[in-house]
Enzyme design. Structure first.
Site, short mmCIF file in Angstrom:
data_model
loop_
_atom_site.label_atom_id
_atom_site.label_comp_id
_atom_site.label_asym_id
_atom_site.label_seq_id
_atom_site.Cartn_x
_atom_site.Cartn_y
_atom_site.Cartn_z
N SER A 55 15.28 -1.99 -8.43
CA SER A 55 15.39 -2.72 -9.79
C SER A 55 16.62 -3.46 -9.73
CB SER A 55 15.36 -1.72 -10.86
OG SER A 55 15.56 -2.29 -12.10
N ARG A 300 9.66 -5.12 -4.33
CA ARG A 300 8.71 -4.11 -5.27
C ARG A 300 8.06 -5.06 -6.28
NH1 ARG A 300 5.51 -0.95 -6.83
NH2 ARG A 300 5.77 1.07 -7.57
N THR A 336 13.47 0.17 -17.28
CA THR A 336 13.96 1.41 -17.23
C THR A 336 13.93 2.10 -18.49
OG1 THR A 336 15.16 0.66 -15.40
CG2 THR A 336 16.00 2.80 -16.46
N CYS A 490 3.40 -10.99 1.69
CA CYS A 490 4.07 -9.65 2.15
C CYS A 490 5.34 -9.88 2.53
CB CYS A 490 3.40 -9.11 3.34
SG CYS A 490 4.05 -7.58 3.74
N CYS A 513 5.91 -1.58 6.37
CA CYS A 513 5.74 -1.74 5.00
C CYS A 513 6.84 -1.22 3.92
CB CYS A 513 4.44 -0.92 4.59
SG CYS A 513 4.00 -0.65 2.89
N CYS A 516 5.77 -2.00 -1.53
CA CYS A 516 5.94 -2.97 -2.84
C CYS A 516 4.47 -3.08 -3.42
CB CYS A 516 6.49 -4.24 -2.59
SG CYS A 516 5.32 -5.40 -1.68
N CYS A 519 0.17 -6.46 -1.53
CA CYS A 519 -0.99 -6.69 -0.84
C CYS A 519 -2.06 -6.14 -1.73
CB CYS A 519 -1.13 -6.32 0.54
SG CYS A 519 -0.72 -4.54 0.71
#
Lengths: 544, 249
Positions: A55, A300, A336, A490, A513, A516, A519
């Site tokens: 974040s 992310r 959050t 990606c 990977c 996130c 895709c």
């Protein structure tokens, strides 16, 4: 092979702010009301709590104040109060400081690492008797005869790439729960299944997403301004593409620098990763990082749809909370506090139902509690900001956002709808090619050296966790029509077109990977499905 | 037969190591830690001995602060019968650890001390050998195969360019190399049970071990970054560069 069963009162999937707030509130209620027998179990796919958390983050402590009022005395890792907000319009040459919009003023908020906050929340939860199991990924939803969710199962470990059991095979375990809380964050794989199964999004617009790419730097004390918050719009994006950058100074000479791009971008040549690298080279950004060293990298997806795209939270047997339900406030770039509050509201409702021992799988009233809460007020007020940018681009969006905030005060009688991100890509022939500058190795870096800093890892000897519904689509559709956009969107270099021109082939480097979920969101024909790999794999973020 | 397995908590093998700016050491704050992979291999071997009925009691031990209990929980979940934490500040030196392990091995009257061949943080590769020396026991290091029969251990050792097989009389110290086995996955129910089990606590004083460091660490620095390569057009250019720029031919 028979799977072992474990029975708990409440199973929570995901040890992020939403899941941990749910768990903490549940055990607080159990202790306050002398019902210590309430068992709460949290499954977390990361190897430790916080390892998969990414974040900004400038955190509004409103929900934390309600959940753990003495968090400051308990040494929560939120020690850098936000001060002097800067809102910059970047041009290729120069930057213009704009008045900071009210929604982006951060007085009273804190700059920090959400990953570290989650580790602290995990400690608080465990002290209250919550059982947290990092390294165990919930891979399957369990249903009872009536069709209600009766829990989740962890995935098998030690399967070979073809799906057959290898020598170290261990079957997964069934966590049978009175209530199942899905707190997987944006685009959770089980949440998506449950939303589809029960049509929870039947009355909602399609969800719309962004991709956030972030680095943490350690900078020289002379350029470090703890609490300084910078947000940018404009360059390097064109005015039709929604997105912006951020620079946050916090902690011990730490600077978070990142870039968020709306996944409704239309140019298939666009590379969010390269845009983020380029962003850092702007003189207004570069000066924050001068002489520093990059410590970590990650990415992310985040939810941007707000109330229009919000599904019903409750389903038979459980509830969604947090970003799994899409509760981020995109106009404030904060989720959050809303994630935590939704977890607390869910905990209140679920506890009440459990305490009455009705044994019913009927609704506990989470949706009602949410729409009656400040979360909904906050999200409703900003509901038109994000779609205004999609309709009118940067200039119209900024103008509308200002009018919406100051004139209508969020009470405009209309609501703009959202579109599905994967349908927005242009054909490559119609789109402007983009040339990205080569990395300089000081401020900008090649993709794979960045992925290395996410500490991601996956056992190669397992079924690929990124599955194609139709294996021919990447070459038959994505390559000729969109120029294989998966090789660019990606942010971890998972997708690669290899082979010669006569026989191209998509190679999926699943080990790269970073979880996130882009895709799963952006593939133009929704052909890619993201599933959880073995528990404990994926990135290892330490202060993201 | 009683087996003692040492497990060290180290920076997770997937994590990029970062040297502190002042050169005083490696950054460990807010860094993911986990069990030393070679120690997990040693533990797996001991669990297999238990399953085969060769080992009657399996004790896992770690030396470290409170946070290092975490590796003992995993050890219990994998199949250890008991777990002992010997209190110590961060990163005690190999000789100190060897003295602790030797003292504990005597106190517990174990027949076999099984360790990882080295810890992936300091790469010292000394603790097993020093433990054997302090105990006066035979040692079988870099084990890639291990069989126990009639009070003797047969150890296939990985050595330069091949394999060497040695036979030792128990009690002995054996250290595990990479190919000895592949550790099992920890199961969730086992982890749940492990969380509720006690961890025994010991102190160096009670074991009569002097923990003063014997080696002074002068400086820790990052490896010199590798310079980027260049692409040459043809053999002539390659030869030219090797001769005139690299000066190697």
């Amino acid at each position: 092979m028979e799977r072992e069963q474990i029975e708990v009162d409440v199973a929570i999937v995901g040890a992020g702010p939403a899941g941990l707030a749910t768990a903490i509130r549940l055990r607080q209620l159990a202790q306050e009301q002398g019902r210590d027998e309430l068992s709460v179990c949290v499954l977390e796919k990361g190897p430790e709590v916080g390892a998969h958390i990414l974040s900004g983050a400038v955190i509004d402590p409103r929900a934390l104040d309600e959940l753990i009022p003495d968090w400051r005395e308990r040494d929560a890792p939120l020690t850098t109060p936000a001060r002097d907000d800067h809102f910059l319009l970047l041009r290729e040459q120069g930057a213009l400081r704009l008045p900071t919009p009210r929604l982006l003023r951060n007085e009273g908020n804190y700059v920090g690492s959400l990953g570290r906050l989650c580790r602290w929340l995990g400690d608080q939860a465990e002290a209250l008797g919550v059982e947290i199991y990092p390294g165990f990924a919930a891979a399957e939803v369990l249903y009872d005869e009536s069709g209600a969710v009766r829990g989740v199962a962890t995935g098998d470990t030690g399967l070979q790439p073809d799906g057959t059991p290898g020598p170290r095979h261990e079957p997964g375990v069934e966590i049978v729960a009175g209530r199942t809380v899905l707190a997987e964050g944006c685009r959770g794989s089980l949440s998506q299944e449950v939303i589809a199964t029960y049509g929870l999004d039947g009355d909602a617009d399609p969800q719309t997403y962004g991709l956030g790419i972030k680095e943490v730097w350690e900078v020289d004390a002379s350029v470090h301004r703890p609490g300084s918050v910078v947000h940018t719009v404009g360059w390097p994006l064109d005015s039709r593409t929604y997105g912006g950058g951020f620079v946050y100074h916090f902690g011990e000479r730490r600077v978070s620098v990142g870039f968020v791009i709306g996944l409704d971008y239309s140019n298939p040549h666009l590379s969010p990763y390269e845009e983020m690298q380029r962003f850092k080279t702007h003189p207004a950004i570069r000066r924050h990082l001068e002489g520093g060293r990059r410590l970590s990298y990650g990415a992310r997806a985040l939810v941007e749809g707000g109330v229009q795209s919000c599904p019903k939270l409750e389903f038979p047997g459980g509830t969604l909370v947090g970003d799994a339900a899409g509760l981020l406030n995109v106009a404030r770039i904060k989720g959050t506090h809303t994630a935590m509050k939704s977890g607390m509201l869910a905990a209140d409702a679920v506890f009440e139902q459990w305490a009455q021992a009705s044994g019913s799988t009927g609704a506990a009233g989470v949706d009602r509690a949410l729409t009656d809460s400040w979360v909904w007020d906050e999200l409703r007020a900003v509901r038109n900001v994000r779609p205004a940018f999609a309709r009118w681009g940067l200039w119209g969006g900024l103008a509308y956002a200002a009018a919406d905030t100051y004139l209508f005060r969020g009470r405009a009688p209309w609501t703009f709808p959202h579109h599905a991100d994967h349908e927005q890509l242009q054909r490559q022939a119609d789109a402007r090619p983009i040339e990205y500058p080569a990395p300089d190795g000081v401020l900008t870096f090649p993709l794979l050296s960045s992925v290395h800093l996410s500490n991601t890892n996956h056992d190669e000897d397992q079924p690929c966790h990124l599955t194609l519904r139709d294996p021919d689509v990447p070459v038959r559709v994505n390559l000729p029509e969109f120029g294989a956009p998966e090789t660019r969107y990606c942010p971890a270099g998972v997708y690669e077109m290899i082979g010669d021109e006569a026989a191209p082939r998509l190679q999926i480097n699943a080990a790269n990977c970073v979880h996130c979920k882009t895709c799963d969101i952006k593939d133009p024909t929704q052909n890619i499905q993201w599933r959880v790999p073995q528990g404990g794999e994926g990135p290892i973020y330490s202060e993201m | 037969m009683k087996v003692l397995v040492g497990v060290k908590r180290v920076i997770d093998y997937n994590v990029n190591i970062r040297v502190r700016a002042d050169g005083s050491g490696v950054e460990t704050e807010n860094v993911r830690m986990s069990a030393n992979p070679f120690d997990e291999i040693a533990l797996e071997e001991a669990v297999r001995m238990k399953e085969a009925g060769i080992c009657s009691e399996l004790i896992a031990v770690t030396v470290g602060d409170e946070a290092s209990q975490e590796v003992l929980r995993s050890a219990l979940a994998m199949g250890a019968d008991r777990a002992i934490r010997i209190h110590a500040e961060a990163s005690p030196q190999p000789l100190n650890v060897a003295a602790l392990l030797a003292a504990l091995a005597r106190e517990e009257a174990v027949d076999l001390v099984l360790l990882g061949k080295q810890a992936i943080d300091d790469d010292a590769n000394q603790t097993g050998q020093m433990t054997a020396a302090l105990l006066g026991w035979p040692q079988g290091t870099f084990a890639s195969e291990l069989t126990i029969e009639d009070g003797r251990a047969r150890v296939a050792r990985e050595i330069d360019g091949g394999q060497q097989t040695v036979e030792l009389e128990l009690p002995a110290v054996i250290t595990a190399d990479l190919r000895l086995n592949e550790p099992r996955f920890v199961k969730l129910p086992a982890m749940m049970k492990a969380k509720k089990r006690p961890i025994e606590e010991r102190t160096p004083e009670a074991l009569g071990v002097d923990m003063r460091p014997r080696v002074e660490r002068v400086e820790v620095s990052e490896p010199v970054p590798r310079e980027a390569g260049v692409r040459v057009a043809d053999v002539d250019e390659l030869l030219h560069k090797l001769r005139n720029e690299a000066g190697v031919i």
